[in-house]
Write a protein that holds these residues in place. Sequence first.
Motif, PDB file in Angstrom:
ATOM      1  N   THR A   1       0.819  -1.096  -0.033  1.00 52.87           N
ATOM      2  CA  THR A   1      -0.018  -0.107  -0.044  1.00 52.87           C
ATOM      3  C   THR A   1       0.898   1.228  -0.042  1.00 52.87           C
ATOM      4  O   THR A   1       0.465   2.183  -0.661  1.00 52.87           O
ATOM      5  N   VAL A   2       1.922   1.270   0.861  1.00 54.15           N
ATOM      6  CA  VAL A   2       2.792   2.385   1.043  1.00 54.15           C
ATOM      7  C   VAL A   2       3.590   2.447  -0.425  1.00 54.15           C
ATOM      8  O   VAL A   2       3.579   3.686  -0.772  1.00 54.15           O
ATOM      9  N   ILE A   3       4.081   1.587  -0.899  1.00 52.83           N
ATOM     10  CA  ILE A   3       4.780   1.472  -2.066  1.00 52.83           C
ATOM     11  C   ILE A   3       3.826   2.084  -3.277  1.00 52.83           C
ATOM     12  O   ILE A   3       4.332   3.011  -3.988  1.00 52.83           O
ATOM     13  N   GLY A   4       2.512   1.768  -3.287  1.00 51.05           N
ATOM     14  CA  GLY A   4       1.688   2.173  -4.331  1.00 51.05           C
ATOM     15  C   GLY A   4       1.312   3.930  -4.045  1.00 51.05           C
ATOM     16  O   GLY A   4       1.302   4.519  -5.022  1.00 51.05           O
ATOM     17  N   LEU A   5       1.072   4.295  -3.025  1.00 51.91           N
ATOM     18  CA  LEU A   5       0.901   5.674  -2.525  1.00 51.91           C
ATOM     19  C   LEU A   5       2.246   6.384  -2.983  1.00 51.91           C
ATOM     20  O   LEU A   5       2.081   7.474  -2.929  1.00 51.91           O
TER      21      LEU A   5
ATOM     22  N   LEU B   1      -3.142  -6.521  -6.440  1.00 48.63           N
ATOM     23  CA  LEU B   1      -2.023  -7.220  -5.579  1.00 48.63           C
ATOM     24  C   LEU B   1      -2.477  -7.619  -4.530  1.00 48.63           C
ATOM     25  O   LEU B   1      -1.897  -8.800  -3.978  1.00 48.63           O
ATOM     26  N   TYR B   2      -3.305  -7.094  -3.751  1.00 50.38           N
ATOM     27  CA  TYR B   2      -3.938  -7.449  -2.411  1.00 50.38           C
ATOM     28  C   TYR B   2      -4.304  -8.734  -2.440  1.00 50.38           C
ATOM     29  O   TYR B   2      -4.285  -9.689  -1.843  1.00 50.38           O
ATOM     30  N   GLY B   3      -5.067  -8.914  -3.623  1.00 48.82           N
ATOM     31  CA  GLY B   3      -6.122 -10.426  -3.668  1.00 48.82           C
ATOM     32  C   GLY B   3      -5.037 -11.558  -4.128  1.00 48.82           C
ATOM     33  O   GLY B   3      -5.104 -12.638  -3.819  1.00 48.82           O
ATOM     34  N   VAL B   4      -3.932 -10.854  -4.805  1.00 46.13           N
ATOM     35  CA  VAL B   4      -3.081 -12.035  -5.056  1.00 46.13           C
ATOM     36  C   VAL B   4      -1.925 -12.590  -3.747  1.00 46.13           C
ATOM     37  O   VAL B   4      -1.966 -13.838  -3.426  1.00 46.13           O
TER      38      VAL B   4
END
Length: 335
Positions: free
Chosen positions: A262-266, A324-327
């Motif tokens: 999440t942090v990487i995406g943000l 990616l969360y779902g993966v």
Amino acid sequence: MLKYFGSRLLTFIPTFLGVTLISFAFIRVLPGDPIIVMAGERGLTDERYQELTEQFGFDLPIYVQFWDYFTGVLQGDLGNSFVTKRPVWDEFFALFPATLELSLCAMIFAVLLGLPAGVIAAVNRGKFFDRALMSTALVGYSMPIFWWALLLIIVFSGNLQWTPVSGRIDLTYYFPNATGFMLIDSLASGQQGAFLSALRHLLLPTIVLGTIPLAVIARQTRSAMLEVLGEDYIRTARAKGLAPGRINGIHALRNALIPVVTVIGLSVGTLLAGAILTETIFSWPGIGKWMVDSIFRRDYPVVQGGLLMIAVIVMLVNLTVDVLYGVINPKIRKR
């Protein structure tokens, strides 16, 4: 998985509408008249001013201007630059590879150093390495980008003369810019020293742009790892005699990756925002510098189109993070 992806994709619509409206309104609240900026005050008669106003549609009601802009966006037309007369779409994709190259290198730099730092700090909680790494991360997060960039330029470019001050490659090298990525093009050119020159030009901007994401990733990784390391299944794994490296590197880290991802995406938004200052300081010919120059020139189509494209990129990255969360954790797909 498709249902999960579709539900995330639906959030694009209101976000896209909001970003379109904000990008349209942003440039219009800035002081200054784009007609005067383009034509100059000298020799600009009232007749010529009125002619340019009608030509660019500034005489129309604001809601009509927005509707024309919005329908153009839906058709893939972001308009033409007031200054260069070129389509905004063409200018964006001509400059975007430079920003993408810088942002990717900065993110790789941040992830490769931030993840191990967070893991080491969590495993050594309360010890010297933990305090040293987290203190360093706090300092890195707190430093203003422009100050950090100027400091590195003074030390490494001015005093030590190890790195260039600006640009993407030395002017002595010339080759076709096939991909837009200077590292790839310089390597493919076969010219001796070209790749090294491109790498030296990229080094300082990468460090400057990647410092804040590095600090955030390190601190988030530590926090997530500490939470996971206190779970029962980790204690069970230790009781079974599994190697610490396997416990920390596979069982703990994988389950701690969701908040880190999440942090990487943000951080993509942070990188694109930081690229504006970084590219301006290092004269990096990318989207950030292009946007700053366009704001000063009141180039409405460029600012509107640039903001919209950057927002769409951030939304696509966030969508990728959701997938990616779902993966990483299949239970999330059922929510």
